[in-house]
Enzyme design. Structure first.
Site, PDB file in Angstrom:
ATOM      1  N   SER A  98     -14.096  -5.797 -24.916  1.00 12.55           N
ATOM      2  CA  SER A  98     -14.261  -7.194 -24.512  1.00 12.55           C
ATOM      3  C   SER A  98     -15.579  -7.459 -23.787  1.00 12.55           C
ATOM      4  CB  SER A  98     -13.097  -7.637 -23.621  1.00 12.55           C
ATOM      5  OG  SER A  98     -13.130  -6.959 -22.380  1.00 12.55           O
ATOM      6  N   LYS A 169     -14.869  -8.482 -16.193  1.00 11.50           N
ATOM      7  CA  LYS A 169     -15.455  -9.661 -16.853  1.00 11.50           C
ATOM      8  C   LYS A 169     -16.741 -10.047 -16.125  1.00 11.50           C
ATOM      9  CE  LYS A 169     -11.805 -10.023 -19.525  1.00 11.50           C
ATOM     10  NZ  LYS A 169     -11.875  -9.618 -20.954  1.00 11.50           N
TER      11      LYS A 169
END
Length: 290
Positions: A98, A169
């Site tokens: 990701s 993230k």
């Protein structure tokens, strides 16, 4: 006249008798015993012969490294690493793509847990690890506390995948920011300024999901660099937290890639948000709020 010296012949038995008499002399008690150097060397030779045996026995009795000492040293090392990972630097294993291309599957990153401890807060562009409990996932108690403890220890040393509640993230918006996707050129804007996200995976759009949110104070809007493969704030817009991560849930900032050796480096920074202004003091008057 024979002038040569006449050699007298000696009876061999006389030599034997003389040697026998010279070799045995009476001691103080009147008993005969060995005399001369041989008598003096007898006890010394016996002591010298016993010394190696005594040395070998002493060597066997000398204490060496025991398993208890080894276990104690090993336990101290593990305890030190656990304390270090709990308070200063914690390794994390990247389990998914990701965050590609910045972080790849199998990377072990070192998270700086002191980055936000002394009044500093996450900034736009930072790559952070956070606990998504209450924002990305619901809290679920573990069934087996022993298994959970062992997993936490292995994860703290970077030997196992992080908890299912831990995520990595990139911060795109901080408290008060208005984050919109997308402008007419397909770019994300923050406080009205378009952001050139060069760290996004080649071929991905900034977002296939349109949104227009204002980040509440004390929270973060986060997104993965591999936008088409990342489940991030966009996927939790309808949840209780609105996809926003509380700042106090941030574990730390990902500063280094420690493994594999071929990728040993700092996590690349970005100047993509350099032109983004601070949010207006009165807040944003338009647009939906997250």
């Amino acid at each position: 006249m024979d002038t040569e010296a006449q050699h007298t012949e000696r009876d061999p038995s006389s030599d034997t008798e003389e040697g026998s008499r010279s070799a045995r002399v009476p001691d103080d008690s009147g008993r005969e015993g060995p005399a001369g150097p041989a008598a003096a060397e007898g006890p010394l030779e016996s002591a010298a012969a016993e010394e190696p045996l005594e040395s070998a026995a002493a060597e066997e009795r000398r204490p060496g490294p025991s398993w208890r000492r080894t276990a104690l040293v090993g336990g101290a090392c593990v305890a030190f690493l656990l304390l270090l990972s709990h308070f200063v630097i914690q390794p994390f294993l990247i389990p998914s793509g990701s965050m590609e291309p910045t972080l790849q599957v199998g990377d072990r990153i070192l998270v700086n847990k002191l980055a936000y401890r002394f009044g500093n807060e996450p900034a736009r562009g930072d790559v952070v690890v956070f606990d998504g409990t209450g924002s990305f996932v619901d809290e679920q108690p573990r069934d087996n506390p022993v298994t959970g403890l062992l997993h936490d220890g292995a994860a703290a040393l970077g030997l196992a995948e992080p908890d299912e509640t831990d995520f990595v993230k990139r911060v795109v918006g901080t408290g008060g920011d208005r984050v919109v996707c997308c402008d007419k050129d397909g770019r994300i804007t923050v406080n009205g300024v378009p952001v050139e996200e060069r760290y996004v995976m080649l071929g991905d759009r900034p977002s296939s999901v349109p949104f227009d949110i204002v980040v509440p104070p004390g929270r973060l809007w986060v997104m993965g660099d591999h936008r088409s493969q990342s489940s991030d704030s966009r996927d939790h817009l309808g949840s209780a937290g609105g996809g926003m991560v509380p700042v106090d849930r941030v574990v730390g900032r990902a500063d280094w890639i420690a493994w594999p050796f071929g990728r040993w480096s700092t996590v690349p920074g970005t100047d993509a948000f350099a032109a983004v202004p601070a949010p207006p003091a009165g807040g944003h008057g338009a647009g939906p709020h997250g």
